[in-house]
Design a protein around this motif. Structure first.
Motif, PDB file in Angstrom:
ATOM      1  N   CYS A  46      -5.807  -1.530  12.091  1.00 28.55           N
ATOM      2  CA  CYS A  46      -6.693  -2.219  11.148  1.00 28.55           C
ATOM      3  C   CYS A  46      -7.814  -2.919  11.907  1.00 28.55           C
ATOM      4  O   CYS A  46      -7.582  -3.526  12.966  1.00 28.55           O
ATOM      5  N   HIS A  48      -9.317  -5.520  10.960  1.00 28.60           N
ATOM      6  CA  HIS A  48      -9.317  -6.970  10.740  1.00 28.60           C
ATOM      7  C   HIS A  48      -8.675  -7.700  11.911  1.00 28.60           C
ATOM      8  O   HIS A  48      -9.287  -8.571  12.514  1.00 28.60           O
ATOM      9  N   ASP A  49      -7.412  -7.315  12.225  1.00 30.91           N
ATOM     10  CA  ASP A  49      -6.722  -8.022  13.304  1.00 30.91           C
ATOM     11  C   ASP A  49      -5.786  -7.083  14.042  1.00 30.91           C
ATOM     12  O   ASP A  49      -4.728  -7.494  14.495  1.00 30.91           O
ATOM     13  N   ASP A  50      -6.164  -5.814  14.107  1.00 25.95           N
ATOM     14  CA  ASP A  50      -5.430  -4.807  14.884  1.00 25.95           C
ATOM     15  C   ASP A  50      -4.017  -4.528  14.378  1.00 25.95           C
ATOM     16  O   ASP A  50      -3.180  -4.038  15.135  1.00 25.95           O
ATOM     17  N   GLY A  51      -3.724  -4.846  13.133  1.00 27.36           N
ATOM     18  CA  GLY A  51      -2.406  -4.517  12.589  1.00 27.36           C
ATOM     19  C   GLY A  51      -2.286  -3.018  12.379  1.00 27.36           C
ATOM     20  O   GLY A  51      -3.278  -2.323  12.155  1.00 27.36           O
ATOM     21  N   CYS A  65      -3.554  -2.405   4.332  1.00 26.87           N
ATOM     22  CA  CYS A  65      -2.947  -2.953   5.540  1.00 26.87           C
ATOM     23  C   CYS A  65      -1.791  -3.875   5.157  1.00 26.87           C
ATOM     24  O   CYS A  65      -1.968  -4.783   4.336  1.00 26.87           O
ATOM     25  N   ARG A  67      -0.516  -6.235   6.720  1.00 25.69           N
ATOM     26  CA  ARG A  67      -0.566  -7.615   7.238  1.00 25.69           C
ATOM     27  C   ARG A  67      -1.291  -8.569   6.301  1.00 25.69           C
ATOM     28  O   ARG A  67      -0.747  -9.595   5.904  1.00 25.69           O
ATOM     29  N   HIS A  68      -2.543  -8.287   5.969  1.00 25.44           N
ATOM     30  CA  HIS A  68      -3.296  -9.229   5.128  1.00 25.44           C
ATOM     31  C   HIS A  68      -3.942  -8.561   3.925  1.00 25.44           C
ATOM     32  O   HIS A  68      -4.763  -9.170   3.247  1.00 25.44           O
ATOM     33  N   GLY A  69      -3.640  -7.295   3.708  1.00 22.13           N
ATOM     34  CA  GLY A  69      -4.052  -6.655   2.453  1.00 22.13           C
ATOM     35  C   GLY A  69      -5.417  -5.995   2.429  1.00 22.13           C
ATOM     36  O   GLY A  69      -5.876  -5.581   1.360  1.00 22.13           O
ATOM     37  N   ALA A  70      -6.093  -5.867   3.582  1.00 17.48           N
ATOM     38  CA  ALA A  70      -7.362  -5.134   3.580  1.00 17.48           C
ATOM     39  C   ALA A  70      -7.098  -3.686   3.166  1.00 17.48           C
ATOM     40  O   ALA A  70      -6.006  -3.149   3.386  1.00 17.48           O
ATOM     41  N   PRO A  83      -9.591  -8.666   3.851  1.00 20.87           N
ATOM     42  CA  PRO A  83     -10.486  -9.384   4.749  1.00 20.87           C
ATOM     43  C   PRO A  83     -11.160  -8.522   5.830  1.00 20.87           C
ATOM     44  O   PRO A  83     -11.966  -9.062   6.582  1.00 20.87           O
TER      45      PRO A  83
HETATM   46  S1  FES Z   1      -4.649  -7.008  10.239  1.00 23.02           S
HETATM   47 FE1  FES Z   1      -5.105  -5.707   8.548  1.00 23.02          FE
HETATM   48  S2  FES Z   1      -5.757  -7.078   6.997  1.00 23.02           S
HETATM   49 FE2  FES Z   1      -5.396  -8.342   8.700  1.00 23.02          FE
END
Ligand code: FES
Length: 107
Positions: A46, A48-51, A65, A67-70, A83
């Motif tokens: 991802c 956003h934060d490499d998830g 994603c 992790r945070h729903g992107a 995000p």
């Molecule tokens: S790591 Fe994917 S939305 Fe934050």
């Protein structure tokens, strides 16, 4: 057919409609998916934060994603929900002789 940068990642039989597979291509985690009979390959990371995206739910052509729903469109890599703001890369997929090949997009 390991040519022109295409790397074999799976047998076609492993990827029926609805299936997905995590693979590594040139040290890059990639997710290969079969959606309605079409194969797609996206970065399994991802922006956003490499998830990892690979276990996220799929809603139509959007992967979410965990992790945070992107969300990202697996056909274009475009962000469809925050995000995340940067798109993911979408890679080339080829099928030859019952095998699935992926070539990484560089940009
Ligand atoms: S790591 Fe994917 S939305 Fe934050």
């Amino acid at each position: 057919m390991d040519q022109e940068g295409f790397v074999q990642v799976a047998q076609l039989a492993e990827l029926p409609a609805g299936a997905r597979k995590h693979v590594i291509v040139d040290e890059q985690p990639v997710l290969v998916l079969n959606v309605d009979g079409e194969l797609y390959a996206i970065d399994d990371v991802c922006t956003h934060d490499d998830g990892p995206l690979g276990d996220g739910p799929l809603c139509g052509y959007e992967i979410e994603c965990p992790r945070h729903g992107a969300r990202f469109d697996i056909r274009t890599g475009a962000v469809t929900r925050m995000p995340a703001v940067e798109p993911i890369r979408v890679h080339e997929v080829r099928v030859h002789d019952g095998k699935v090949y992926v070539r990484l997009r560089e940009d």
